[in-house]
Design a protein around this motif. Structure first.
Motif, PDB file in Angstrom:
ATOM      1  N   LEU A  72       0.840  -1.203   0.000  1.00 16.60           N
ATOM      2  CA  LEU A  72       0.000   0.000   0.000  1.00 16.60           C
ATOM      3  C   LEU A  72       0.874   1.253   0.000  1.00 16.60           C
ATOM      4  CD1 LEU A  72      -3.043  -0.653   2.372  1.00 16.60           C
ATOM      5  CD2 LEU A  72      -2.751  -1.223  -0.036  1.00 16.60           C
ATOM      6  N   LEU A  75       0.892   3.315  -3.202  1.00 16.75           N
ATOM      7  CA  LEU A  75      -0.138   4.314  -3.465  1.00 16.75           C
ATOM      8  C   LEU A  75       0.348   5.702  -3.077  1.00 16.75           C
ATOM      9  CD1 LEU A  75      -3.314   2.406  -2.227  1.00 16.75           C
ATOM     10  CD2 LEU A  75      -2.174   2.309  -4.458  1.00 16.75           C
ATOM     11  N   CYS A 251      -8.676   8.022   1.729  1.00 16.91           N
ATOM     12  CA  CYS A 251      -9.741   7.545   0.844  1.00 16.91           C
ATOM     13  C   CYS A 251     -10.804   8.627   0.633  1.00 16.91           C
ATOM     14  CB  CYS A 251     -10.391   6.296   1.431  1.00 16.91           C
ATOM     15  SG  CYS A 251      -9.346   4.830   1.425  1.00 16.91           S
ATOM     16  N   GLY A 281      -0.233   3.477 -10.317  1.00 15.04           N
ATOM     17  CA  GLY A 281       0.047   2.945  -8.989  1.00 15.04           C
ATOM     18  C   GLY A 281      -1.123   2.174  -8.421  1.00 15.04           C
ATOM     19  N   PHE A 282      -2.329   2.649  -8.634  1.00 12.57           N
ATOM     20  CA  PHE A 282      -3.547   1.969  -8.193  1.00 12.57           C
ATOM     21  C   PHE A 282      -3.938   0.892  -9.202  1.00 12.57           C
ATOM     22  CE2 PHE A 282      -3.649   5.755  -5.739  1.00 12.57           C
ATOM     23  CZ  PHE A 282      -4.489   5.551  -4.659  1.00 12.57           C
ATOM     24  N   HIS A 301      -5.473  -1.382  -3.918  1.00 17.50           N
ATOM     25  CA  HIS A 301      -4.233  -2.159  -3.900  1.00 17.50           C
ATOM     26  C   HIS A 301      -4.287  -3.110  -2.717  1.00 17.50           C
ATOM     27  CE1 HIS A 301      -0.045  -2.974  -4.948  1.00 17.50           C
ATOM     28  NE2 HIS A 301      -0.162  -2.075  -5.933  1.00 17.50           N
TER      29      HIS A 301
END
Length: 353
Positions: A72, A75, A251, A281-282, A301
């Motif tokens: 993660l 991200l 988020c 990246g995602f 992810h």
């Protein structure tokens, strides 16, 4: 939600401990913790089981428990990169060699920033930096690493984010941990999100050969990934620790177009660049861990330690699941529980649960 407790139940649970955060729009609708952040003293390779700590020495998982985010972290590296794209200091289709001419293999193969962010560089999934003698040898390995497959074809690789880390550091003059703090976590008030060490974090693995690549013993608060550890704990692909509550803030901001009140990390067009297919990246629209939340508006992810994050722009919903599935020892990955949690959320949001 019942499922988060199911993830940590039994003698051989999916994870020793887990924390779930679910929200829609500005509302954090679910925040639950289950199981133990620290359950085992060691791993017994002979029996294939964990050696449990005495009950008084075990540590419950709580909503405030930080977890090793593993991949993660990618991200955050991706957001940091798109911030530089927005500022005009980084070109999404610029060649890596324009910023890192000394990374001669990437330059020779004309790899671009987009190749790195979309995992289409052809680079190997990983290289054994943990076996290098020192920092100079690790840097030489990265500079010499050439694509092992066709450039332009998807192949997930940690090396992409390591090269991107060097690009970001070269163009800004600042290390990645500073970029993440100044550009993301500080403006959003994400005070629990940082690169390690993180002493209060959930435990991960009794890391020993032959199942691991280093002999480090039971890890708690030190990054699990061996390459990130060899790099001092700050790496483009791994190294961050955070709580589910902190990730919920990120988020909400991304679902809101990059801003929340006075805090802004990206403009709406650049959030769209980050999250729209194929994602920078995602990962986008992946049912194997997104369950029924998967769709054109879903991005997120997973992390090797048991973490996952899903944003669904179609329903303005997010799901953060942090767990320590590698405690006390790594095992074959199983994302079915991640998908099941996301599906339960999808059905609740869409009125089918």
């Amino acid at each position: 939600m019942r499922r988060v407790h199911d993830l940590t139940a039994g003698d051989r649970p999916w994870a020793a401990g887990a924390v779930l955060a679910v929200g829609r729009g500005p509302v954090l609708a679910v925040e639950e913790a289950a199981g133990l952040a620290v359950r085992y003293a060691s791993y017994d390779a002979r029996t294939g089981t964990g050696v449990e700590l005495p009950p008084a020495a075990r540590v419950p998982a709580t909503p405030d428990t930080p977890f090793d985010l593993a991949s993660l972290t990618k991200l955050f590296t991706a957001v940091a990169a798109v911030q530089q794209v927005e500022r005009g200091t980084l070109g999404i289709d610029a060649e890596v060699g324009a910023y890192l001419p000394d990374f001669h293999a990437a330059a020779a193969h004309r790899l671009t920033v987009r190749h790195l962010l979309t995992h289409t560089s052809g680079l190997r999934p990983e290289i054994p930096l943990y076996d290098c003698a020192d920092a100079a040898e690790r840097l030489d390995r990265l500079r010499a690493e050439a694509p092992a497959g066709p450039v332009g074809t998807y192949r997930y690789s940690d090396v992409n984010m390591l090269l991107l880390q060097h690009v970001l550091q070269r163009i800004t003059g600042r290390p990645l941990d500073v970029l993440v703090h100044e550009g993301i976590t500080r403006p959003l008030g994400m005070t629990a999100t940082r690169f390690g060490p993180c002493p209060g974090a959930a435990a991960t693995e009794d890391q020993r050969r032959p199942w691991a690549r280093a002999d480090r013993g039971m890890l708690r608060g030190a990054v699990h990934d061996e390459n990130a550890w060899a790099l001092g704990g700050v790496a483009g692909h791994a190294g961050l620790f955070s709580t589910a509550r902190d990730l919920a803030v990120l988020c909400r901001v991304l679902l809101a177009g990059g801003s929340c009140g006075p805090a802004r990390i990206l403009g709406p067009d650049f959030v769209d660049l980050l999250l729209a297919p194929p994602g920078l990246g995602f990962a986008v629209d992946q049912p194997w861990f997104m369950g029924e939340l998967a769709g054109p508006g879903a991005a997120g992810h997973t992390g090797f330690t048991g973490t996952s994050l899903v944003l669904d722009r179609a329903t303005d919903t997010f799901v953060v699941l942090l767990a320590n599935t590698v405690h006390p020892c790594r095992r074959p990955p199983d994302s079915r529980p991640r998908a099941a949690v996301a599906t339960e959320v999808a059905r609740a949001v869409r009125g089918r649960g």
